[in-house]
Design an enzyme around this catalytic site. Structure first.
Site, PDB file in Angstrom:
ATOM      1  CG  ASP A 156       0.422  -7.712  -9.742  1.00 59.38           C
ATOM      2  OD1 ASP A 156       0.032  -7.441  -8.599  1.00 59.38           O
ATOM      3  OD2 ASP A 156       1.617  -7.840 -10.051  1.00 59.38           O
TER       4      ASP A 156
HETATM    5  N1  LIG Z   1      -1.681   6.585  -8.907  1.00 57.37           N
HETATM    6  C1  LIG Z   1      -0.692   5.701  -9.127  1.00 57.37           C
HETATM    7  N2  LIG Z   1      -0.832   4.424  -8.668  1.00 57.37           N
HETATM    8  C2  LIG Z   1       0.180   3.573  -8.924  1.00 57.37           C
HETATM    9  C3  LIG Z   1       1.346   3.957  -9.634  1.00 57.37           C
HETATM   10  N3  LIG Z   1       2.164   2.860  -9.725  1.00 57.37           N
HETATM   11  C4  LIG Z   1       1.525   1.841  -9.107  1.00 57.37           C
HETATM   12  N4  LIG Z   1       0.335   2.274  -8.631  1.00 57.37           N
HETATM   13  C5  LIG Z   1      -0.634   1.500  -7.847  1.00 57.37           C
HETATM   14  O1  LIG Z   1       0.133   0.714  -6.944  1.00 57.37           O
HETATM   15  C6  LIG Z   1      -0.447  -0.562  -6.788  1.00 57.37           C
HETATM   16  C7  LIG Z   1       0.495  -1.644  -7.298  1.00 57.37           C
HETATM   17  O2  LIG Z   1       0.364  -2.771  -6.458  1.00 57.37           O
HETATM   18  P1  LIG Z   1      -0.497  -4.078  -6.872  1.00 57.37           P
HETATM   19  O3  LIG Z   1      -0.023  -5.197  -6.028  1.00 57.37           O
HETATM   20  O4  LIG Z   1      -0.508  -4.248  -8.362  1.00 57.37           O
HETATM   21  O5  LIG Z   1      -1.986  -3.694  -6.475  1.00 57.37           O
HETATM   22  P2  LIG Z   1      -2.580  -3.399  -5.020  1.00 57.37           P
HETATM   23  O6  LIG Z   1      -2.623  -1.913  -4.805  1.00 57.37           O
HETATM   24  O7  LIG Z   1      -1.878  -4.216  -4.001  1.00 57.37           O
HETATM   25  O8  LIG Z   1      -4.064  -3.842  -5.197  1.00 57.37           O
HETATM   26  P3  LIG Z   1      -4.580  -5.305  -5.551  1.00 57.37           P
HETATM   27  O9  LIG Z   1      -5.112  -5.196  -6.953  1.00 57.37           O
HETATM   28  O10 LIG Z   1      -5.661  -5.556  -4.528  1.00 57.37           O
HETATM   29  O11 LIG Z   1      -3.399  -6.248  -5.443  1.00 57.37           O
HETATM   30  C8  LIG Z   1      -1.713  -0.566  -7.594  1.00 57.37           C
HETATM   31  O12 LIG Z   1      -2.776  -0.131  -6.759  1.00 57.37           O
HETATM   32  C9  LIG Z   1      -1.435   0.484  -8.666  1.00 57.37           C
HETATM   33  O13 LIG Z   1      -2.636   1.062  -9.139  1.00 57.37           O
HETATM   34  C10 LIG Z   1       1.459   5.314 -10.082  1.00 57.37           C
HETATM   35  O14 LIG Z   1       2.457   5.726 -10.670  1.00 57.37           O
HETATM   36  N5  LIG Z   1       0.419   6.141  -9.813  1.00 57.37           N
END
Ligand SMILES: Nc1nc2c(ncn2[C@@H]2O[C@H](COP(=O)(O)OP(=O)(O)OP(=O)(O)O)[C@@H](O)[C@H]2O)c(=O)[nH]1
Length: 187
Positions: free
Chosen positions: A72
């Site tokens: 996360d």
């Molecule tokens: N490419 C990229 N992805 C980012 C960046 N900041 C955050 N993310 C992505 O944004 C999402 C953050 O939300 P989370 O709740 O941690 O993860 P999610 O996408 O909901 O996926 P889950 O692991 O299923 O919860 C993640 O998929 C991170 O990889 C960035 O600066 N660049």
């Protein structure tokens, strides 16, 4: 030959990071409601969210067939957790909080196999120059801020404004693969 790890995540960014690091994996999206978390700090929030995802992953998939990997990330600036913007004005406020300031992305991951359990919390800090007002308005008009914690991706709008960085870019993108990979080699 070790079985590929299971990335229990919907994240395309995390999948891309594992692929680019040459780590063999399968990806299984998993639901987990972060809204229930009450945390004393951003670091505590991201840790609790990861532990929650880990518990859901172990109970759903176990670790016997495939080692489990969950993660996360939270975006923080000036002590606030910057969530996904609800509307354009919210996105403007979230981005203006980061303009000319330090934004930290904190990523927690838990990897668990029958032989190893790894918990890692890493942070990457970006010092941004003040955002150009016209550039910011153009970005807001594009709608690219939607669905992104903190309103932007580090490789996107914010990239030209990076004055300094401390930590891994992978951590900022959602998975500190440099911290994970050494533990997988030779398994
Ligand atoms: N490419 C990229 N992805 C980012 C960046 N900041 C955050 N993310 C992505 O944004 C999402 C953050 O939300 P989370 O709740 O941690 O993860 P999610 O996408 O909901 O996926 P889950 O692991 O299923 O919860 C993640 O998929 C991170 O990889 C960035 O600066 N660049």
């Amino acid at each position: 030959m070790a079985a590929p790890l299971r990335l229990a995540s919907a994240s395309q960014s995390r999948a891309l990071l594992l692929e680019q690091a040459g780590i063999d994996f399968i990806q299984t999206p998993m639901d987990y409601d972060e809204e229930q978390i009450v945390a004393s700090s951003p670091k505590n929030f991201v840790y609790q969210a990861t532990v929650g995802k880990y518990g859901a992953g172990v109970s759903t998939f176990g670790i016997e067939e495939h080692p489990l990997l969950v993660a996360d990330s939270v975006v923080t600036s000036q002590g606030q957790i910057l969530r996904k913007a609800r509307c354009l004005d919210d996105a403007r406020n979230i981005l203006m909080t980061q303009s000319g300031s330090v934004t930290s992305i904190i990523t927690c991951m838990i990897y668990h196999s029958p032989r190893l359990k790894l918990i890692d919390i890493s942070a990457t800090d970006y010092l941004f120059a003040p955002f150009d007002p016209e550039d910011l308005e153009r970005y807001l008009a594009s709608g690219e801020w939607r669905g992104k914690a903190g309103g932007c991706m580090v490789e996107g709008f914010c990239k030209p404004y990076i004055r300094s960085v401390r930590g891994n870019e992978s951590t900022a993108m959602g998975l500190n693969v440099e911290a994970l990979k050494p533990f997988l080699e030779g398994l």
